[in-house]
Design a protein around this motif. Structure first.
Motif, PDB file in Angstrom:
ATOM      1  N   ASP A   1     -33.040 -25.053 -38.300  1.00 51.20           N
ATOM      2  CA  ASP A   1     -32.748 -23.964 -39.227  1.00 51.20           C
ATOM      3  C   ASP A   1     -31.630 -24.439 -40.156  1.00 51.20           C
ATOM      4  N   TYR A   2     -31.998 -24.755 -41.402  1.00 57.85           N
ATOM      5  CA  TYR A   2     -31.014 -25.332 -42.315  1.00 57.85           C
ATOM      6  C   TYR A   2     -30.086 -24.297 -42.923  1.00 57.85           C
ATOM      7  N   THR A   3     -30.244 -23.037 -42.516  1.00 55.46           N
ATOM      8  CA  THR A   3     -29.265 -22.022 -42.886  1.00 55.46           C
ATOM      9  C   THR A   3     -28.209 -21.841 -41.806  1.00 55.46           C
ATOM     10  N   CYS A   4     -28.370 -22.520 -40.672  1.00 52.42           N
ATOM     11  CA  CYS A   4     -27.429 -22.389 -39.554  1.00 52.42           C
ATOM     12  C   CYS A   4     -26.066 -22.952 -39.937  1.00 52.42           C
ATOM     13  N   LYS A   5     -25.023 -22.194 -39.665  1.00 51.44           N
ATOM     14  CA  LYS A   5     -23.660 -22.641 -39.909  1.00 51.44           C
ATOM     15  C   LYS A   5     -22.926 -22.766 -38.575  1.00 51.44           C
ATOM     16  N   PRO A   6     -22.366 -23.928 -38.293  1.00 53.76           N
ATOM     17  CA  PRO A   6     -21.676 -24.118 -37.002  1.00 53.76           C
ATOM     18  C   PRO A   6     -20.558 -23.109 -36.796  1.00 53.76           C
ATOM     19  N   SER A   7     -20.394 -22.703 -35.555  1.00 58.24           N
ATOM     20  CA  SER A   7     -19.359 -21.731 -35.197  1.00 58.24           C
ATOM     21  C   SER A   7     -18.052 -22.438 -34.895  1.00 58.24           C
ATOM     22  N   ALA A   8     -16.997 -21.644 -34.749  1.00 57.59           N
ATOM     23  CA  ALA A   8     -15.711 -22.219 -34.361  1.00 57.59           C
ATOM     24  C   ALA A   8     -15.793 -22.831 -32.969  1.00 57.59           C
ATOM     25  N   ALA A   9     -16.592 -22.220 -32.114  1.00 57.16           N
ATOM     26  CA  ALA A   9     -16.739 -22.740 -30.746  1.00 57.16           C
ATOM     27  C   ALA A   9     -17.507 -24.058 -30.727  1.00 57.16           C
ATOM     28  N   HIS A  10     -18.478 -24.196 -31.617  1.00 52.99           N
ATOM     29  CA  HIS A  10     -19.300 -25.413 -31.689  1.00 52.99           C
ATOM     30  C   HIS A  10     -19.370 -25.859 -33.149  1.00 52.99           C
ATOM     31  N   PRO A  11     -18.323 -26.506 -33.621  1.00 55.44           N
ATOM     32  CA  PRO A  11     -18.192 -26.777 -35.065  1.00 55.44           C
ATOM     33  C   PRO A  11     -19.048 -27.905 -35.607  1.00 55.44           C
ATOM     34  N   ARG A  12     -19.722 -28.629 -34.722  1.00 55.53           N
ATOM     35  CA  ARG A  12     -20.536 -29.760 -35.183  1.00 55.53           C
ATOM     36  C   ARG A  12     -22.015 -29.504 -34.902  1.00 55.53           C
ATOM     37  N   PRO A  13     -22.892 -29.728 -35.874  1.00 50.97           N
ATOM     38  CA  PRO A  13     -24.323 -29.662 -35.595  1.00 50.97           C
ATOM     39  C   PRO A  13     -24.738 -30.789 -34.671  1.00 50.97           C
ATOM     40  N   VAL A  14     -25.804 -30.557 -33.932  1.00 52.16           N
ATOM     41  CA  VAL A  14     -26.334 -31.555 -33.005  1.00 52.16           C
ATOM     42  C   VAL A  14     -27.645 -32.098 -33.570  1.00 52.16           C
ATOM     43  N   VAL A  15     -27.722 -33.418 -33.693  1.00 46.64           N
ATOM     44  CA  VAL A  15     -28.942 -34.077 -34.148  1.00 46.64           C
ATOM     45  C   VAL A  15     -29.620 -34.723 -32.944  1.00 46.64           C
ATOM     46  N   LEU A  16     -30.880 -34.358 -32.708  1.00 42.31           N
ATOM     47  CA  LEU A  16     -31.664 -34.881 -31.594  1.00 42.31           C
ATOM     48  C   LEU A  16     -32.553 -36.015 -32.099  1.00 42.31           C
ATOM     49  N   VAL A  17     -32.547 -37.144 -31.377  1.00 39.88           N
ATOM     50  CA  VAL A  17     -33.267 -38.345 -31.804  1.00 39.88           C
ATOM     51  C   VAL A  17     -34.271 -38.708 -30.707  1.00 39.88           C
ATOM     52  N   HIS A  18     -35.543 -38.590 -31.028  1.00 38.36           N
ATOM     53  CA  HIS A  18     -36.601 -38.787 -30.025  1.00 38.36           C
ATOM     54  C   HIS A  18     -36.737 -40.250 -29.625  1.00 38.36           C
ATOM     55  N   GLY A  19     -37.566 -40.495 -28.624  1.00 40.02           N
ATOM     56  CA  GLY A  19     -37.801 -41.845 -28.132  1.00 40.02           C
ATOM     57  C   GLY A  19     -39.022 -42.490 -28.762  1.00 40.02           C
ATOM     58  N   THR A  20     -39.315 -43.715 -28.359  1.00 39.12           N
ATOM     59  CA  THR A  20     -40.490 -44.436 -28.833  1.00 39.12           C
ATOM     60  C   THR A  20     -41.763 -43.669 -28.467  1.00 39.12           C
TER      61      THR A  20
ATOM     62  N   ASN B   1     -22.012 -30.651 -21.244  1.00 39.70           N
ATOM     63  CA  ASN B   1     -20.640 -31.058 -20.927  1.00 39.70           C
ATOM     64  C   ASN B   1     -20.148 -32.144 -21.875  1.00 39.70           C
ATOM     65  N   ALA B   2     -21.026 -33.080 -22.214  1.00 40.65           N
ATOM     66  CA  ALA B   2     -20.634 -34.169 -23.106  1.00 40.65           C
ATOM     67  C   ALA B   2     -20.362 -33.666 -24.514  1.00 40.65           C
ATOM     68  N   LEU B   3     -21.087 -32.629 -24.939  1.00 40.02           N
ATOM     69  CA  LEU B   3     -20.883 -32.080 -26.275  1.00 40.02           C
ATOM     70  C   LEU B   3     -19.621 -31.228 -26.359  1.00 40.02           C
ATOM     71  N   ASP B   4     -19.212 -30.660 -25.243  1.00 41.05           N
ATOM     72  CA  ASP B   4     -18.035 -29.777 -25.228  1.00 41.05           C
ATOM     73  C   ASP B   4     -17.203 -30.074 -23.991  1.00 41.05           C
ATOM     74  N   PRO B   5     -16.585 -31.249 -23.942  1.00 42.11           N
ATOM     75  CA  PRO B   5     -15.863 -31.643 -22.715  1.00 42.11           C
ATOM     76  C   PRO B   5     -14.692 -30.735 -22.379  1.00 42.11           C
ATOM     77  N   ALA B   6     -14.145 -30.058 -23.356  1.00 35.83           N
ATOM     78  CA  ALA B   6     -13.015 -29.168 -23.085  1.00 35.83           C
ATOM     79  C   ALA B   6     -13.422 -27.985 -22.219  1.00 35.83           C
ATOM     80  N   HIS B   7     -14.688 -27.649 -22.224  1.00 36.87           N
ATOM     81  CA  HIS B   7     -15.174 -26.521 -21.421  1.00 36.87           C
ATOM     82  C   HIS B   7     -16.235 -26.968 -20.415  1.00 36.87           C
ATOM     83  N   ALA B   8     -16.172 -28.224 -20.009  1.00 40.53           N
ATOM     84  CA  ALA B   8     -17.165 -28.755 -19.084  1.00 40.53           C
ATOM     85  C   ALA B   8     -17.067 -28.085 -17.718  1.00 40.53           C
TER      86      ALA B   8
END
Length: 289
Positions: free
Chosen positions: A43-62, A272-279
């Protein structure tokens, strides 16, 4: 042509077929060319929140694609408040549905352009990347050689081919079958690039596995039958965390495909890896969390 060379041609083709059969793929369907499901994902209208300020890009396998590889993980992360995006990369001419087959360095260039697109759409200055198999390794080329380190906070590799694979020892037989290596390079360059000891991997890992400023997490399973030995997935260097799935849940039997496609215990560790402060500790009970 000498008779013995003619006889080895089928053996070379057989080696290619074995490699193709063992490389992970989410089930590809005709719907793979359609946009991602309307679940807040891509959803290219999605705006990251203060809690999760970075978008996540998923990269598929072969042999995967931007939809099938992420039918479980993308909604899992969206539900937790992330802006989630996925791309198709590594397409070969006249090969529909199955992606991640082209030269890995070219695929990294496609990832670079896609990250720029996501950052422009979301207004974020950095992204986090989560990749499965080749998708956990290929971004390292982007980070190291395409100035990606300034745009990426964390790279999470699920069963990544960081140091290549022996396919359970099968790739060590390639020199004994003239033409097999050429078949891999010609028809599926990404497979050739991921063979342990390839020229591509030698370049990628020269001078160290990591670059400054990026956090790295590797999540591996001891039952991996594709990226072997599974310890080859691990990285060395600062800001690296290597995780064995069975250390989190000894009864988790997920192999190479399952750990990326539907394993909720692995997904909990991704979160946990994406948000280690709250793991929160990842255990067998994480399938319910």
């Amino acid at each position: 042509m000498l008779p013995w060379k003619r006889a080895l041609r089928p053996l070379s083709a057989f080696m290619l077929a074995v490699a193709v059969a063992l490389v992970p793929a989410a089930t590809a369907t005709a719907e793979s060319t359609a946009p991602a499901p309307t679940s807040g994902w891509n959803d290219y209208t999605c705006k990251p929140s203060a809690a999760h300020p970075r978008p996540v890009v998923l990269v598929h396998g072969t042999f995967g694609n931007s939809v099938d590889n992420w039918l479980a993980l993308a909604p899992y992360l969206v539900k937790r408040g992330y802006c989630v995006f996925s791309l198709d990369y590594g397409q070969l001419p006249d090969v529909p549905f199955f992606h991640g087959l082209g030269p890995v360095d070219t695929s990294a260039e496609q990832l670079s352009a896609y990250v720029d697109r996501v950052l422009a759409a979301t207004g974020a200055t950095e992204t986090d990347i989560v990749g499965h198999s080749q998708g956990g390794m290929m971004p390292r080329y982007y980070l190291k050689y395409l100035d990606g380190a300034d745009k990426v906070n964390a790279l999470v590799g699920i069963a990544p081919s960081n140091h290549g694979t022996t396919l359970g020892g099968l790739t060590k037989l390639l020199p004994y079958f003239p033409g097999a290596g050429d078949l891999l390079s010609e028809h599926t360059p990404a497979l050739a690039d991921q063979v342990a000891g390839s020229a591509f991997l030698t370049e990628l890992n020269a001078g160290g596995d990591t670059v400054p400023g990026v956090r790295y997490t590797v999540i591996a399973t001891r039952y991996d039958q594709v990226v072997t030995p599974y310890e080859s997935q691990y990285l060395s260097g600062p800001n690296v965390r290597n995780v064995l799935l069975q250390d989190l849940c000894p009864v988790d039997l997920s192999e190479h495909v399952a750990i990326g496609v539907f394993d909720l215990i692995a997904y909990h560790e991704v979160a946990n890896a994406l948000d280690p402060a709250h793991a929160k500790p990842t255990t067998c009970a994480s399938v319910f969390g």
